[in-house]
Enzyme design. Sequence first.
Site, PDB file in Angstrom:
ATOM      1  N   HIS A 212       0.806  -1.254   0.001  1.00 30.46           N
ATOM      2  CA  HIS A 212      -0.072  -0.031   0.044  1.00 30.46           C
ATOM      3  C   HIS A 212       0.871   1.211   0.052  1.00 30.46           C
ATOM      4  O   HIS A 212       0.470   2.614  -0.344  1.00 30.46           O
ATOM      5  CB  HIS A 212      -0.920   0.007   1.329  1.00 30.46           C
ATOM      6  CG  HIS A 212      -0.178   0.475   2.500  1.00 30.46           C
ATOM      7  ND1 HIS A 212       0.374  -0.606   3.209  1.00 30.46           N
ATOM      8  CD2 HIS A 212      -0.372   1.283   3.219  1.00 30.46           C
ATOM      9  CE1 HIS A 212       1.136  -0.263   4.255  1.00 30.46           C
ATOM     10  NE2 HIS A 212       0.758   1.001   4.150  1.00 30.46           N
TER      11      HIS A 212
HETATM   12  C1  UD1 Z   1      -2.586   4.681   6.880  1.00 29.58           C
HETATM   13  C2  UD1 Z   1      -1.193   4.697   7.530  1.00 29.58           C
HETATM   14  C3  UD1 Z   1      -0.152   3.631   7.152  1.00 29.58           C
HETATM   15  C4  UD1 Z   1      -1.050   2.253   7.622  1.00 29.58           C
HETATM   16  C5  UD1 Z   1      -2.169   2.227   6.696  1.00 29.58           C
HETATM   17  C6  UD1 Z   1      -2.729   0.987   6.887  1.00 29.58           C
HETATM   18  C7  UD1 Z   1      -0.545   7.118   7.715  1.00 29.58           C
HETATM   19  C8  UD1 Z   1       0.138   8.428   7.382  1.00 29.58           C
HETATM   20  N1  UD1 Z   1      -0.574   6.037   7.018  1.00 29.58           N
HETATM   21  O1  UD1 Z   1      -2.039   4.604   5.428  1.00 29.58           O
HETATM   22  O2  UD1 Z   1       0.928   3.888   8.203  1.00 29.58           O
HETATM   23  O3  UD1 Z   1       0.205   1.377   7.177  1.00 29.58           O
HETATM   24  O4  UD1 Z   1      -2.837   3.033   7.076  1.00 29.58           O
HETATM   25  O5  UD1 Z   1      -3.897   0.716   6.236  1.00 29.58           O
HETATM   26  O6  UD1 Z   1      -1.513   7.459   8.634  1.00 29.58           O
HETATM   27  N2  UD1 Z   1      -9.591   4.765   2.025  1.00 29.58           N
HETATM   28  C9  UD1 Z   1     -10.518   4.156   1.773  1.00 29.58           C
HETATM   29  N3  UD1 Z   1     -11.371   3.619   2.830  1.00 29.58           N
HETATM   30  C10 UD1 Z   1     -10.942   3.813   4.090  1.00 29.58           C
HETATM   31  C11 UD1 Z   1      -9.562   4.506   4.404  1.00 29.58           C
HETATM   32  C12 UD1 Z   1      -9.075   5.076   3.410  1.00 29.58           C
HETATM   33  O7  UD1 Z   1     -11.122   3.982   0.806  1.00 29.58           O
HETATM   34  O8  UD1 Z   1     -11.551   3.382   5.341  1.00 29.58           O
HETATM   35  C13 UD1 Z   1      -8.619   5.414   0.890  1.00 29.58           C
HETATM   36  C14 UD1 Z   1      -8.787   6.605   0.642  1.00 29.58           C
HETATM   37  O9  UD1 Z   1      -8.806   6.838  -0.833  1.00 29.58           O
HETATM   38  C15 UD1 Z   1      -7.687   7.531   1.114  1.00 29.58           C
HETATM   39  C16 UD1 Z   1      -6.656   6.252   0.821  1.00 29.58           C
HETATM   40  O10 UD1 Z   1      -7.482   5.004   1.182  1.00 29.58           O
HETATM   41  O11 UD1 Z   1      -7.282   8.582   0.502  1.00 29.58           O
HETATM   42  C17 UD1 Z   1      -5.468   6.199   1.731  1.00 29.58           C
HETATM   43  O12 UD1 Z   1      -5.879   6.386   3.269  1.00 29.58           O
HETATM   44  P1  UD1 Z   1      -5.102   7.082   4.488  1.00 29.58           P
HETATM   45  O13 UD1 Z   1      -5.862   7.076   5.509  1.00 29.58           O
HETATM   46  O14 UD1 Z   1      -4.680   8.205   3.804  1.00 29.58           O
HETATM   47  O15 UD1 Z   1      -3.579   6.330   4.446  1.00 29.58           O
HETATM   48  P2  UD1 Z   1      -3.329   4.938   4.226  1.00 29.58           P
HETATM   49  O16 UD1 Z   1      -2.465   4.895   2.985  1.00 29.58           O
HETATM   50  O17 UD1 Z   1      -4.467   3.847   4.434  1.00 29.58           O
END
Ligand code: UD1
Length: 364
Positions: A212
Amino acid sequence: MNKIDIIAGARPNFMKIGPIVHAINKHNSKNPAKKVEFRLIHTGQHYDKKMSDDFFEQLNIPQPDINLGVGSGTAAWQTGNIMMKYEEAIKEWKPDLCLVVGDVTSTMACSITAKKEWVHVAHVEGGIRSGDEKMPEEINRMVTDSITDYFFTTSEVANTNLKKLGHPEEKIFFVGNTMIDSLLGNLERLQKPLLYSENNLQEKEYLVMTLHRPSNVDAMQSLSNLLQNVNDHVDERKVVFPMHPRTKKMYDQLGMNYKNLLITGPMSYLEFIFLIKNSLGVITDSGGITEETTVLGVPCMTLRNSTERPETVTIGTNEIVGTDPKNIIPYLEKLISGEWKKGTIPKLWDGNTAHRIVEIISQL
Ligand code: UD1
């Protein structure tokens, strides 16, 4: 300290706070006169059922007292919104201590807010460092630790890092790993995912992959090279690939099919641990999974250039492969030929960490 906010925001936080919540409840029923009151606060950074609710349900974590409902956005946007909303929540209840775990955006945002409101900060998993300041998690660790009052650490390396940074020994409590509390506490409850029987998977005959991080999934060409190399070097074994939403977006744009990759959505905790426990090996860019594979004795390849969890490499089953897609090939060959190193389990990763934390907090 007897009024505590426990913060959780993103998937890897949930298995770290679960055991702490259970240990507080146990402490309270044994010591009714010295109860530790707490609020469970979900920032809403992760909000999909499969990224959040399923974990609460499977780990028997009570519903959060407050959900800040921040949702998706850039790191700065999420940080700002979490801070504004958590500030209001602090003013309402005035906790003595804000307990944050891990290294996600929510960890940093809530610790800063608490400290500015004169609330003490406890950081579970404090002191670990990858040395890679391009990772948002590394910045989150550095900022959080710089304002932390009580460090609960997972390793001797973390203790050394904190002492080198000038933090006094009496603030550092080496307690072990609450993520491993969840792992060991749930081994009897694991669930076989449907895809296991549907695809006739056999114990130690398949691999699991999770990706990811932007460095692996945001550049289309390198993602496609990596997937092709994995597909071509597993000797016709299946690779179960539960996809994070960000990875899914890129994968859909690739428009490719890889016959050995079994693509699926984010998995529930009990199913995912079942899968890795029975696998031949794991390919990942996560940090937490390298701890779980180390405890389960399952070979693990980390698709990053560094790790903040060096003990998973020095004494565990993990190897740092790097991010160049061709690097994976010799590691897969080593795994398939049965030559992977055997590891041992780091000190205090024994399933009792949350109790140690709660005992210490109740005496602070
Ligand atoms: C976050 C953590 C990372 C962890 C990962 C596990 C930070 C900086 N990073 O990264 O350390 O390893 O979680 O998953 O906090 N999204 C969804 N549904 C959700 C959540 C997110 O669709 O429930 C999508 C959204 O498009 C979002 C993207 O995933 O923009 C990324 O989510 P985000 O919370 O920004 O960080 P992660 O990459 O998940």
